[in-house]
Motif scaffolding. Structure first.
Motif, PDB file in Angstrom:
ATOM      1  N   CYS A 220       0.832  -1.209   0.000  1.00 49.11           N
ATOM      2  CA  CYS A 220       0.000   0.000   0.000  1.00 49.11           C
ATOM      3  C   CYS A 220       0.864   1.255   0.000  1.00 49.11           C
ATOM      4  CB  CYS A 220      -0.923   0.001   1.211  1.00 49.11           C
ATOM      5  SG  CYS A 220      -2.100  -1.363   1.268  1.00 49.11           S
ATOM      6  N   THR A 223       1.988   2.147  -3.531  1.00 46.81           N
ATOM      7  CA  THR A 223       0.986   2.310  -4.591  1.00 46.81           C
ATOM      8  C   THR A 223       0.070   3.497  -4.365  1.00 46.81           C
ATOM      9  OG1 THR A 223      -0.377   0.672  -3.440  1.00 46.81           O
ATOM     10  CG2 THR A 223       0.963  -0.111  -5.281  1.00 46.81           C
ATOM     11  N   TRP A 224      -0.467   3.664  -3.148  1.00 45.20           N
ATOM     12  CA  TRP A 224      -1.418   4.761  -2.939  1.00 45.20           C
ATOM     13  C   TRP A 224      -1.281   5.433  -1.582  1.00 45.20           C
ATOM     14  CZ3 TRP A 224      -4.753   4.382   1.186  1.00 45.20           C
ATOM     15  CH2 TRP A 224      -4.918   3.118   1.753  1.00 45.20           C
ATOM     16  N   LEU A 225      -0.688   4.773  -0.603  1.00 44.68           N
ATOM     17  CA  LEU A 225      -0.617   5.329   0.739  1.00 44.68           C
ATOM     18  C   LEU A 225       0.514   6.358   0.816  1.00 44.68           C
ATOM     19  CD1 LEU A 225      -1.948   4.986   3.543  1.00 44.68           C
ATOM     20  CD2 LEU A 225      -0.136   3.383   4.098  1.00 44.68           C
ATOM     21  N   CYS A 258      -2.167  -1.804   7.419  1.00 45.47           N
ATOM     22  CA  CYS A 258      -3.546  -2.225   7.206  1.00 45.47           C
ATOM     23  C   CYS A 258      -4.255  -2.595   8.502  1.00 45.47           C
ATOM     24  CB  CYS A 258      -3.605  -3.399   6.233  1.00 45.47           C
ATOM     25  SG  CYS A 258      -2.602  -4.818   6.715  1.00 45.47           S
ATOM     26  N   TYR A 261      -6.959  -0.042   9.103  1.00 46.04           N
ATOM     27  CA  TYR A 261      -8.025   0.176   8.130  1.00 46.04           C
ATOM     28  C   TYR A 261      -9.411  -0.090   8.737  1.00 46.04           C
ATOM     29  CZ  TYR A 261      -4.315   0.216   4.606  1.00 46.04           C
ATOM     30  OH  TYR A 261      -3.195   0.507   3.879  1.00 46.04           O
TER      31      TYR A 261
END
Length: 390
Positions: A220, A223-225, A258, A261
């Motif tokens: 994560c 990629t996007w975090l 995570c 989350y």
């Protein structure tokens, strides 16, 4: 999200853009932003936003001002201003969406740190940049060996050359402060370039290098975090996960991001649960909580001295018993509450295969009886022929 050159046709293998990690349309790279304002035209009299987002190695991004009014689009390789010399990067975002990204990241459009774009990179700039990138991997091997020889408690994770090959930035991780003055002298003598040492955290190191997590997806953080919030073991306790550091730790060696989350959802669900430390007072004895099921809202209690016998009740029933205990009242036993949740443990087995045999796919065995009969007939025929001749 992938570019058109990486797509497949008629089930054939992907063609690939063959840019070796530098996608021509910047659609296959990590931390990519989709420009959903690209097809929208500006109102009359409005000038396009003169700032551009440029990406460098391993997802490092910076914002530059387009003072030369160059016509830039996503995927263009440009020469940008640096502290000394120039750097080479790829345009990843243009237009009004850059303004939104700068506001989100609190990047000021005024000040001394404003850098500008010089020009679109020529072939000579790209050749120098490519040659410098090719030197990074063998340099990293030597740099790690130098750090080991000097017995420094640090790990050199990555090296990034500036676009004009005038400076090399060494990214390293360390638990404590490191005195690397002797190391810099060795680097300058061996590599013949300006050296900059930059310490990064273990999470930042994992985000730069990338990888595949235990879930089977890309990390994560790569990629996007973009923001790394603190993760504690209490997040695993609230979610009733086993406190196994090998399963809870990610590739960075820290607790997985995570774990946060779904933490808020678990905390909301646990608001209706009584505290597990509270004991239930009954006429039969004192009951202690052994287990909880957050999804179904059930709790298991066992009497003191009868730890093998668990009684399942709902959270509402547990709260009801606790409220009665506060009024100095006791219920008869937990069995009268648990009897309502008794489940029928009898199971009926059915033939899920139907009437077919389980060995229906096995290869049939050869019929030896027919072969024996044929062999006996063949043996008898010559004897009968001799008798007829007589």
């Amino acid at each position: 999200m992938a570019c058109n050159s990486c797509s497949t046709e008629d089930g054939s293998p992907p063609k690939g853009c063959k840019n070796n990690g530098t996608c021509g349309t910047d659609s296959c790279n990590k931390l990519t932003v989709f420009d959903w304002l690209a097809n929208m035209s500006l109102p009359n009299g409005e000038k396009p936003f003169d700032w551009v987002e440029v990406r460098f190695k391993n997802g490092r991004k910076h914002y530059y001002k387009n003072t030369e009014n160059l016509t830039l689009s996503i995927g263009d390789v440009v020469a940008t201003q640096a502290q000394s010399g120039h750097d080479i990067g790829m345009v990843t975002l243009t237009g009004e969406l850059v303004r939104v990204q700068m506001k989100r990241k609190n990047f000021s459009q005024e000040g001394d740190e404003i850098l500008k774009i010089y020009r679109k990179a020529g072939q000579k700039d790209i050749d120098i940049w490519s040659d410098a990138r090719d030197k990074e991997e063998p340099m990293k091997v030597k740099a790690r060996q130098f750090a080991i020889d000097l017995k420094l408690a640090m790990k050199i994770s990555d090296i990034e050359f500036q676009g004009d090959a005038s400076k090399a930035t060494f990214y390293y991780t360390a638990e404590d402060r490191v005195d690397f003055r002797e190391l810099i002298k060795l680097f300058a003598k061996e590599f013949r370039t300006r050296i900059e040492m930059k310490q990064v955290g273990f999470r930042q190191e994992a985000s730069r290098l990338g990888g595949i997590g235990s879930c089977g997806r890309e990390l994560c953080c790569s990629t996007w975090l973009t923001d790394f919030r603190s993760v504690s073991t209490s997040a695993a306790r609230y979610q009733q996960l086993s406190l196994n550091p090998q399963k809870l730790a990610g590739q960075c060696g820290k607790l997985k991001c995570c774990l946060n989350y779904e933490l808020d959802t678990y905390l909301d669900a646990l608001k209706g649960f009584p505290k597990t430390e509270i004991k239930l007072q009954t006429e039969k004895g004192t009951a202690v909580c052994q287990k909880t099921d957050i999804f179904k809202g059930h709790m298991w209690y066992a009497y003191e001295g009868e730890w093998m016998n668990w009684h399942k009740i709902t959270t509402d029933q547990a709260n009801e018993i606790i409220s009665l205990n506060k009024k100095n009242k006791k219920v008869a036993s937990l069995e009268e509450y648990a009897s309502e949740l008794m489940e029928d443990t009898k199971t009926e087995f059915e033939n899920v295969v139907g009437q077919d045999s389980l060995t229906r796919f096995d290869s049939p065995k050869p019929n030896n009886k027919r072969k024996n009969k044929r062999n006996n007939k063949n043996k008898r025929k010559p004897q009968n022929a001799k008798n007829d001749a007589k």
